[in-house]
Scaffold this motif. Structure first.
Motif, mmCIF file in Angstrom:
data_model
loop_
_atom_site.group_PDB
_atom_site.id
_atom_site.type_symbol
_atom_site.label_atom_id
_atom_site.label_comp_id
_atom_site.label_asym_id
_atom_site.label_seq_id
_atom_site.Cartn_x
_atom_site.Cartn_y
_atom_site.Cartn_z
ATOM 1 N N SER A 135 0.830 -1.206 0.000
ATOM 2 C CA SER A 135 0.000 0.000 0.000
ATOM 3 C C SER A 135 0.867 1.259 0.000
ATOM 4 O O SER A 135 0.557 2.238 -0.692
ATOM 5 N N GLU A 136 1.963 1.246 0.769
ATOM 6 C CA GLU A 136 2.859 2.401 0.796
ATOM 7 C C GLU A 136 3.491 2.634 -0.578
ATOM 8 O O GLU A 136 3.694 3.764 -1.001
ATOM 9 N N GLN A 139 0.482 3.863 -3.026
ATOM 10 C CA GLN A 139 -0.148 5.130 -2.649
ATOM 11 C C GLN A 139 0.847 6.276 -2.547
ATOM 12 O O GLN A 139 0.532 7.410 -2.893
ATOM 13 N N HIS A 140 2.063 5.962 -2.069
ATOM 14 C CA HIS A 140 3.022 7.036 -1.819
ATOM 15 C C HIS A 140 4.345 6.853 -2.564
ATOM 16 O O HIS A 140 5.216 7.724 -2.469
ATOM 17 N N GLY A 141 4.501 5.738 -3.266
ATOM 18 C CA GLY A 141 5.761 5.483 -3.953
ATOM 19 C C GLY A 141 6.919 5.275 -3.018
ATOM 20 O O GLY A 141 8.080 5.512 -3.377
ATOM 21 N N HIS A 142 6.613 4.809 -1.789
ATOM 22 C CA HIS A 142 7.635 4.637 -0.749
ATOM 23 C C HIS A 142 7.895 3.151 -0.539
ATOM 24 O O HIS A 142 6.956 2.372 -0.334
ATOM 25 N N THR A 144 9.033 0.080 1.595
ATOM 26 C CA THR A 144 9.172 -0.285 3.002
ATOM 27 C C THR A 144 8.800 -1.750 3.183
ATOM 28 O O THR A 144 8.271 -2.395 2.274
#
Length: 347
Positions: A135-136, A139-142, A144
Motif C-alpha cells: 500500500s505504501e 499510494q506514496h511510492g515509498h 518499506t
C-alpha cells in the motif's frame, strides 16, 4: 525465572547463532575468488577478511538494521508469543543455512531470514502482521517492509551481473597492452579489493542480525524504542567474524571454479563489483545477498569475455536454490513455531 526473560535471553543467543551461521555460510563468498585466482592462501584470505568483516558492522551505520527490524509487526502480541515467533523464524533460517552449506550450494542467508520470519509470523499472528509494504508503494511510492527487502534482494543480482559485465570490459580495455607480469600486480591489488568486499559484507549482513536482536530486546521490554545499542553492534560483529573465520569451504569450489574459470583479472573485477553494489545497498538501508551479488558478478564478467565458457547449468542450479529458499525457510519457520507453541502451551 520469568519465562519472558528466558525467551529474551534465548532469542539473543539464537540471533547470534544465526549471525555466526551467516558468516560461516558466506565466508566462501568473500574468499572464493581470492583463493581461486591464487592471490592469497586460505590463511591470508581469512586473516584479511576477518579484520574488515569485524569493522564493517561497527562503522557501517544501522540503516539496514532499521529495515530488517521493521518488516514484521509484533508489538500487539504478548511478549512470550512475539519472542517465540522470532525464535521460530531464526531457527528456520539457521536450519536452511546448514542444509545448503552441506550441499555446497551458495544460497542466500538473507532470503532464509526473510522466509523464516514471514512463515513464523504468518502462523503465529496472521499475514496482517507482516509489513508487506504494497500500500505504501502504490499510494506514496515509498519502499518499506517486505517489498523493500525483496526488491533489494531481486535487483542486487541484476546489478551484480550488469556492473560486473561493464567493469570487466573497462578493465580489459585498460590492460589490453599489458604484459603477463601484470597478473602479479592484479593479485597484490586483491588485498585491497577483498578487504573492501569484506567491509561491505560486514556492514550489510551483520545489520540484519542487529535489527532482529534490537527488536527482541524491545519486545522483551528491555529497551523502549528501536535504537541499536552499541553492545548489540559489537556482539553481532563478533559473531559474524567468528563465522567467517570458521569458513564454509564447501562453497568455495562452486563460486571459484564451477561458474567460470577465475583468473586474477576476473577475481579483481568481481571483488570491485561486489563491494560497490553491497556498500551502495548498505547506505540505502537495503539488505542484499552477498551470495547473489558475488555469483552474478562472476557470471557477468564471464559473459562479457566468453559467454560460452560460463557454466550456465551451474548458474541455473544456483538460481533454483534462490527461488526455493524463501518458501522452504518459511515452512521451517512455521513448523518451528507450531512445535514451540505445543511445547510451551501458547494460545
Amino acid at each position: 525465572m520469568d519465562l519472558l526473560l528466558v525467551l529474551t535471553v534465548l532469542t539473543v543467543i539464537i540471533v547470534l547463532l544465526f549471525d555466526y551461521t551467516n558468516g560461516f555460510h558466506d565466508a566462501a563468498n568473500i574468499v572464493a575468488t581470492v583463493i581461486a585466482s591464487r592471490a592469497m592462501s586460505p590463511a591470508q584470505a581469512v586473516a584479511v577478511v576477518g579484520i574488515f568483516e569485524f569493522l564493517g558492522p561497527l562503522l557501517g551505520g544501522t540503516a539496514v538494521a532499521n529495515t530488517i527490524g521493521k518488516f514484521v509487526s509484533l508489538g500487539d502480541l504478548t511478549g512470550q508469543v512475539a519472542l517465540t515467533t522470532l525464535l521460530a523464524g531464526l531457527l528456520g533460517a539457521i536450519v536452511w543455512n546448514f542444509v545448503t552449506w552441506w550441499k555446497g550450494i551458495p544460497s542466500s542467508s538473507s532470503h532464509a531470514l526473510v522466509g523464516g520470519l514471514v512463515g513464523a509470523v504468518w502462523v503465529s499472528a496472521g499475514s496482517d502482521h507482516v509489513v508487506w509494504g504494497l500500500s505504501e508503494l502504490f499510494q506514496h511510492g515509498h519502499f518499506t517492509g517486505v517489498t523493500k527487502v525483496l526488491l533489494a534482494l531481486v535487483l542486487s543480482p541484476v546489478a551484480g551481473f550488469g556492473v560486473g559485465f561493464i567493469m570487466h570490459r573497462i578493465v580489459l580495455g585498460c590492460l589490453r597492452a599489458a604484459k603477463p607480469s601484470a597478473n602479479a600486480r592484479l593479485r597484490r591489488s586483491q588485498f585491497i579489493t577483498s578487504a573492501g568486499l569484506a567491509f561491505s559484507h560486514g556492514a550489510n549482513d551483520a545489520q540484519k542480525s542487529m535489527g532482529i536482536l534490537t527488536l527482541a530486546l524491545m519486545l522483551g521490554g528491555f529497551i523502549h524504542s528501536f535504537e541499536v545499542p552499541f553492545w548489540v553492534m559489537l556482539a553481532c560483529s563478533t559473531a559474524l567474524t567468528a563465522g567467517i573465520l570458521s569458513g564454509g569451504w564447501r562453497i568455495v569450489r562452486t563460486l571459484g571454479f564451477a561458474i567460470y574459470r577465475v583468473r586474477p583479472i576476473h577475481a579483481l573485477d568481481s571483488q570491485l563489483t561486489s563491494a560497490a553494489v553491497i556498500f551502495a545497498a548498505s547506505m540505502a538501508g537495503a539488505p542484499v545477498s552477498t551470495t547473489h551479488v558475488v555469483a552474478t558478478s562472476i557470471m557477468g564478467i564471464g559473459a562479457s569475455e566468453h559467454p560460452r565458457a560460463v557454466r550456465w547449468d551451474k548458474a541455473k542450479e544456483i538460481a533454483t536454490t534462490w527461488i526455493i529458499t524463501i518458501p522452504s525457510a518459511a515452512l521451517m519457520g512455521a513448523s518451528f513455531f507450531a512445535l514451540q507453541r505445543a511445547l510451551l502451551g501458547l494460545g
